[in-house]
Design a protein around this motif. Structure first.
Motif, PDB file in Angstrom:
ATOM      1  N   HIS A 184      41.300 107.868  84.592  1.00  0.00           N
ATOM      2  CA  HIS A 184      40.176 108.553  83.958  1.00  0.00           C
ATOM      3  C   HIS A 184      40.094 108.090  82.520  1.00  0.00           C
ATOM      4  CE1 HIS A 184      40.054 111.059  87.519  1.00  0.00           C
ATOM      5  NE2 HIS A 184      41.348 111.240  87.378  1.00  0.00           N
ATOM      6  N   ARG A 185      39.169 107.198  82.314  1.00  0.00           N
ATOM      7  CA  ARG A 185      39.146 106.518  81.015  1.00  0.00           C
ATOM      8  C   ARG A 185      38.764 107.463  79.888  1.00  0.00           C
ATOM      9  NH1 ARG A 185      37.144 100.538  82.981  1.00  0.00           N
ATOM     10  NH2 ARG A 185      38.012 100.769  85.053  1.00  0.00           N
ATOM     11  N   GLN A 186      37.938 108.431  80.214  1.00  0.00           N
ATOM     12  CA  GLN A 186      37.525 109.373  79.167  1.00  0.00           C
ATOM     13  C   GLN A 186      38.690 110.275  78.766  1.00  0.00           C
ATOM     14  OE1 GLN A 186      34.817 108.693  77.915  1.00  0.00           O
ATOM     15  NE2 GLN A 186      33.882 107.492  79.576  1.00  0.00           N
ATOM     16  N   ASN A 187      39.350 110.812  79.772  1.00  0.00           N
ATOM     17  CA  ASN A 187      40.422 111.780  79.521  1.00  0.00           C
ATOM     18  C   ASN A 187      41.737 111.131  79.119  1.00  0.00           C
ATOM     19  OD1 ASN A 187      38.503 113.434  80.524  1.00  0.00           O
ATOM     20  ND2 ASN A 187      39.547 113.882  82.453  1.00  0.00           N
ATOM     21  N   THR A 221      47.920 106.558  76.307  1.00  0.00           N
ATOM     22  CA  THR A 221      47.331 106.370  74.979  1.00  0.00           C
ATOM     23  C   THR A 221      46.093 105.480  75.115  1.00  0.00           C
ATOM     24  OG1 THR A 221      48.492 104.340  74.453  1.00  0.00           O
ATOM     25  CG2 THR A 221      49.663 106.405  74.045  1.00  0.00           C
ATOM     26  N   HIS A 222      45.355 105.373  74.014  1.00  0.00           N
ATOM     27  CA  HIS A 222      44.149 104.551  74.047  1.00  0.00           C
ATOM     28  C   HIS A 222      44.453 103.114  74.455  1.00  0.00           C
ATOM     29  CE1 HIS A 222      42.431 107.834  71.547  1.00  0.00           C
ATOM     30  NE2 HIS A 222      41.377 107.540  72.285  1.00  0.00           N
ATOM     31  N   ARG A 223      45.449 102.564  73.819  1.00  0.00           N
ATOM     32  CA  ARG A 223      45.781 101.174  74.118  1.00  0.00           C
ATOM     33  C   ARG A 223      46.183 101.009  75.580  1.00  0.00           C
ATOM     34  NH1 ARG A 223      43.907  98.665  70.184  1.00  0.00           N
ATOM     35  NH2 ARG A 223      45.141  97.744  68.499  1.00  0.00           N
ATOM     36  N   LEU A 249      45.015  98.754  80.786  1.00  0.00           N
ATOM     37  CA  LEU A 249      44.978  99.003  82.228  1.00  0.00           C
ATOM     38  C   LEU A 249      43.548  98.916  82.763  1.00  0.00           C
ATOM     39  CD1 LEU A 249      46.371  99.706  84.824  1.00  0.00           C
ATOM     40  CD2 LEU A 249      46.333 102.120  84.178  1.00  0.00           C
ATOM     41  N   ALA A 250      42.598  99.448  82.007  1.00  0.00           N
ATOM     42  CA  ALA A 250      41.206  99.413  82.449  1.00  0.00           C
ATOM     43  C   ALA A 250      40.722  97.971  82.576  1.00  0.00           C
ATOM     44  CB  ALA A 250      40.318 100.176  81.472  1.00  0.00           C
ATOM     45  N   TYR A 251      41.083  97.172  81.585  1.00  0.00           N
ATOM     46  CA  TYR A 251      40.640  95.776  81.621  1.00  0.00           C
ATOM     47  C   TYR A 251      41.169  95.075  82.872  1.00  0.00           C
ATOM     48  CZ  TYR A 251      39.122  91.281  79.791  1.00  0.00           C
ATOM     49  OH  TYR A 251      38.477  90.088  79.624  1.00  0.00           O
ATOM     50  N   LEU A 252      42.425  95.356  83.190  1.00  0.00           N
ATOM     51  CA  LEU A 252      43.016  94.732  84.373  1.00  0.00           C
ATOM     52  C   LEU A 252      42.434  95.309  85.663  1.00  0.00           C
ATOM     53  CD1 LEU A 252      46.717  94.532  83.190  1.00  0.00           C
ATOM     54  CD2 LEU A 252      45.109  92.643  83.447  1.00  0.00           C
ATOM     55  N   LEU A 253      42.225  96.612  85.670  1.00  0.00           N
ATOM     56  CA  LEU A 253      41.694  97.247  86.880  1.00  0.00           C
ATOM     57  C   LEU A 253      40.288  96.758  87.189  1.00  0.00           C
ATOM     58  CD1 LEU A 253      42.876 100.955  86.649  1.00  0.00           C
ATOM     59  CD2 LEU A 253      43.361  99.343  88.486  1.00  0.00           C
ATOM     60  N   ASP A 254      39.556  96.405  86.148  1.00  0.00           N
ATOM     61  CA  ASP A 254      38.206  95.901  86.373  1.00  0.00           C
ATOM     62  C   ASP A 254      38.203  94.495  86.944  1.00  0.00           C
ATOM     63  OD1 ASP A 254      37.021  98.196  85.528  1.00  0.00           O
ATOM     64  OD2 ASP A 254      36.691  97.524  83.472  1.00  0.00           O
ATOM     65  N   ARG A 255      39.364  93.860  86.925  1.00  0.00           N
ATOM     66  CA  ARG A 255      39.452  92.489  87.441  1.00  0.00           C
ATOM     67  C   ARG A 255      40.636  92.378  88.393  1.00  0.00           C
ATOM     68  NH1 ARG A 255      37.816  93.353  82.748  1.00  0.00           N
ATOM     69  NH2 ARG A 255      36.113  92.200  81.759  1.00  0.00           N
ATOM     70  N   ALA A 281      40.080  90.932  74.084  1.00  0.00           N
ATOM     71  CA  ALA A 281      39.285  92.069  74.561  1.00  0.00           C
ATOM     72  C   ALA A 281      39.808  93.392  74.014  1.00  0.00           C
ATOM     73  CB  ALA A 281      39.274  92.094  76.091  1.00  0.00           C
ATOM     74  N   VAL A 282      41.106  93.542  73.967  1.00  0.00           N
ATOM     75  CA  VAL A 282      41.673  94.836  73.591  1.00  0.00           C
ATOM     76  C   VAL A 282      42.018  94.888  72.103  1.00  0.00           C
ATOM     77  CG1 VAL A 282      43.586  96.421  73.974  1.00  0.00           C
ATOM     78  CG2 VAL A 282      42.564  95.212  75.908  1.00  0.00           C
ATOM     79  N   TRP A 283      42.571  93.798  71.582  1.00  0.00           N
ATOM     80  CA  TRP A 283      43.017  93.801  70.185  1.00  0.00           C
ATOM     81  C   TRP A 283      41.986  93.131  69.267  1.00  0.00           C
ATOM     82  CZ3 TRP A 283      46.619  94.330  73.963  1.00  0.00           C
ATOM     83  CH2 TRP A 283      47.696  95.183  73.730  1.00  0.00           C
ATOM     84  N   GLY A 284      41.059  92.406  69.867  1.00  0.00           N
ATOM     85  CA  GLY A 284      40.035  91.760  69.053  1.00  0.00           C
ATOM     86  C   GLY A 284      40.449  90.399  68.538  1.00  0.00           C
ATOM     87  N   ASP A 285      41.698  90.079  68.673  1.00  0.00           N
ATOM     88  CA  ASP A 285      42.170  88.799  68.174  1.00  0.00           C
ATOM     89  C   ASP A 285      43.533  88.562  68.804  1.00  0.00           C
ATOM     90  OD1 ASP A 285      42.414  86.465  66.856  1.00  0.00           O
ATOM     91  OD2 ASP A 285      42.112  87.296  64.857  1.00  0.00           O
TER      92      ASP A 285
END
Lengths: 223, 223
Positions: free
Chosen positions: A137-140, A153-155, A160-166, A179-183
DNA sequence: TAACGTTTGTTAACGAGTTGTTAATGGAGC
DNA sequence: GCTCCATTAACAACTCGTTAACAAACGTTA
């Protein structure tokens, strides 16, 4: 045979009603939603045989919804309905794993025929025997596994979300870092490793999902 | 994985050549016919995974051909290509049991995506006798043989991919070394031998594919 | 054929680099 | 101050291309 179940997402109320009505007369069992989030809720709650998604939706668009659906179900047929005859949009839809892309105005009979094409071709969904329930649950910021809730935590959620989407796709380290850290630099890379380690620990309860490393390249979330 | 086999029927020689060429680069294995009867001959003689039929054909039209094909094979995906955007024609095609109906001009990428949609959804034809399935996934660095997945390293993939792209062809040592290692000297040559050895071990499960040495010259991957 | 140098096959070992894991650090918010 | 959490540090474990070493196969020459 019981009628096939269709998740139908269309924000135009009038058009939506007409299509729904026609489909129900075929007969299909139709669940009609008008926004992306509502449809995503419905998809997770219910069990469907085909998804019919309008591309233009308030809040989140049909492509986003399709990506969400594909992230948890690579099999279900997804048909896009769109007012855009735009070629790039058609291609994008198909690249996302959609099965067809109908541009309005289309005839309802064609839609029905197309739905049947994919019903005919889709392996019946197995009731998935040992379905450990699993939901991020990405929101919660929570991860539920077998009714056990973990707080992330957010990170952790971001990674995990990035991986789950792929799922089952090689995700390169630098891609993930950007994608997650910006650099990406050396220390972010080590940070990533720390998070992967933590996520693996959290995922130990579901052997069906794991994160594999590909040496020197990145990670693959397998499910 | 061996490329999917496509029966492609198109009487316009120029357009046919372009499409055929593009599809072969995907790669697919394309059999190109220009008339209905010729295509019917080819369909009966060969074994295909997808049919791509132009609607307008000399002698017998695409619909007739589709009906013939459907009469002996209810499973194979049939995609129509047509210059007619006519709605009635689209419907007729679908009613005949076609899976999709693309109207010209369509983008080739869309065609390829659509072909893949149906390849993905079609139960694999089991034609040849002991067809061991074999696939090198270059992105994921995996080699699948008989549903058994092996994880390869970069170098292994690079060497195997180079050979697989030139089956039954003599590949010179220095050519291979330059392609994979960027240069060749004595030690790289020994390294290459080590990798050939490792790849042979991985390929033992599939006798149909092997790597032969040509003394003093190079290697031939036979399949 | 016998002898010899070269090429190839195979296994093991090495070492640079990458990743896994746990703990320590330090900043942000309260 | 305390709590939370991302980062950094530290070290262990592992990966993988290379190198070494030796055996086997090959090809040439006599």
């Amino acid at each position: 045979m019981t009628p096939a179940r269709i998740l139908f997402v269309e924000d135009d109320v009038n058009l939506g009603f007409v299509i729904r009505d026609t489909l129900e007369n075929v007969p299909f069992r139709v669940t009609h939603c008008t926004t992306g989030p509502e449809a995503w809720e419905a998809f997770q709650a219910g069990s469907f045989d085909v998804c019919l998604l309008d591309v233009m939706l308030p809040q989140s668009d049909g492509f986003t919804l399709a990506r969400q659906i594909r992230s948890v179900n690579t099999l279900i047929p997804i048909l896009f309905l769109s007012a855009l005859a735009n070629k790039e949009d058609r291609l994008q839809g198909l690249r996302l794993g959609a099965d067809d892309y109908l541009t309005k105005p289309f005839s309802i009979e064609e839609l029905i025929l197309k739905i049947n094409v994919f019903l005919r071709r889709t392996v019946i969904q197995q009731p998935q025997l040992p379905t450990t329930d699993f939901a991020l649950h990405r929101q919660n910021l929570t991860l539920t596994i077998n009714s056990q809730v973990q707080h992330l935590t957010h990170r952790e959620v971001a990674v995990l979300a990035y991986l789950l989407d792929r799922p089952n796709t090689l995700v390169r380290r630098d891609e993930l870092l950007r994608a997650v850290w910006g650099d990406d630099d050396y220390f972010m890379g080590r940070s990533l490793d720390v998070f992967i380690s933590r996520l693996r620990k959290r995922l130990t309860q579901i052997p069906a999902i794991r994160i594999d490393n590909v040496h020197g390249v990145g990670f693959i979330l397998r499910r």
